[in-house]
Design a protein around this motif. Sequence first.
Motif, PDB file in Angstrom:
ATOM      1  N   ALA A 101      26.474 -17.963   0.282  1.00  0.00           N
ATOM      2  CA  ALA A 101      26.412 -17.155  -0.940  1.00  0.00           C
ATOM      3  C   ALA A 101      27.786 -16.730  -1.458  1.00  0.00           C
ATOM      4  CB  ALA A 101      25.511 -15.935  -0.747  1.00  0.00           C
ATOM      5  N   LYS A 102      28.845 -17.316  -0.927  1.00  0.00           N
ATOM      6  CA  LYS A 102      30.205 -16.984  -1.376  1.00  0.00           C
ATOM      7  C   LYS A 102      30.588 -17.913  -2.525  1.00  0.00           C
ATOM      8  CE  LYS A 102      32.830 -15.776   1.869  1.00  0.00           C
ATOM      9  NZ  LYS A 102      33.266 -14.402   1.993  1.00  0.00           N
ATOM     10  N   PRO A 103      31.169 -17.389  -3.617  1.00  0.00           N
ATOM     11  CA  PRO A 103      31.590 -18.265  -4.710  1.00  0.00           C
ATOM     12  C   PRO A 103      32.732 -19.183  -4.280  1.00  0.00           C
ATOM     13  CG  PRO A 103      32.001 -15.943  -5.240  1.00  0.00           C
ATOM     14  CD  PRO A 103      31.420 -15.985  -3.879  1.00  0.00           C
ATOM     15  N   VAL A 104      32.569 -20.461  -4.613  1.00  0.00           N
ATOM     16  CA  VAL A 104      33.571 -21.473  -4.255  1.00  0.00           C
ATOM     17  C   VAL A 104      33.832 -22.364  -5.464  1.00  0.00           C
ATOM     18  CG1 VAL A 104      34.162 -23.366  -2.698  1.00  0.00           C
ATOM     19  CG2 VAL A 104      32.739 -21.488  -1.855  1.00  0.00           C
ATOM     20  N   ALA A 105      35.094 -22.588  -5.759  1.00  0.00           N
ATOM     21  CA  ALA A 105      35.501 -23.523  -6.815  1.00  0.00           C
ATOM     22  C   ALA A 105      36.203 -24.699  -6.158  1.00  0.00           C
ATOM     23  CB  ALA A 105      36.429 -22.837  -7.811  1.00  0.00           C
ATOM     24  N   VAL A 106      35.975 -25.888  -6.707  1.00  0.00           N
ATOM     25  CA  VAL A 106      36.563 -27.101  -6.142  1.00  0.00           C
ATOM     26  C   VAL A 106      37.399 -27.796  -7.212  1.00  0.00           C
ATOM     27  CG1 VAL A 106      36.120 -29.282  -4.962  1.00  0.00           C
ATOM     28  CG2 VAL A 106      34.543 -27.364  -4.643  1.00  0.00           C
TER      29      VAL A 106
END
Length: 176
Positions: A101-106
């Motif tokens: 549930a942690k926001p992650v950007a790639v």
Amino acid sequence: MNILALCGSLRERSLNGAVLRTAAELCAPGAVRREPGLDRLPFFRQDVEESGVLPPEVEEFRERAGAAQGVLIATPEYARGTSGVLKNALEWLVGGGRLYAKPVAVVSASPSALGGDRAQAWVRETLTMMGADVLPDGLLIPQATAKITDGRLTDEPTLKELDALLQRLLAAALTK
């Protein structure tokens, strides 16, 4: 703000490392912190994971990932996938649940015309399986060698795209 930045490349003059340096400069000082050495992590072994006695490097890595409000991942593309060092790091995070549930950007920067799209797709699929809140739109940086100067992203349109991605990641992190 505490955004953990993971770079899938160990090269000193890494294109993806340059993107992360630039990302850190676009945010408030100290908001984006690069993981100090994915190469220090031992190879993932399920037996070690199940033993409950993890190597100190893994415990520290998991603690930093758990404490982060969001994660920014920069992946190179090798043989149509991500790098072994990034894959290994993600494998250590699966069992710990630190990205759930942690926001992650790639983001992926590549000298190719496709910008590392296959590596990014692989990383996004893995993160989704892990339960991370993957931002729906990452950033592909094709022909990155022409967009990076002296270890920094310098192409104005790409800088704007990176800044917009960071703003979406920060906004997502604030709502968690």
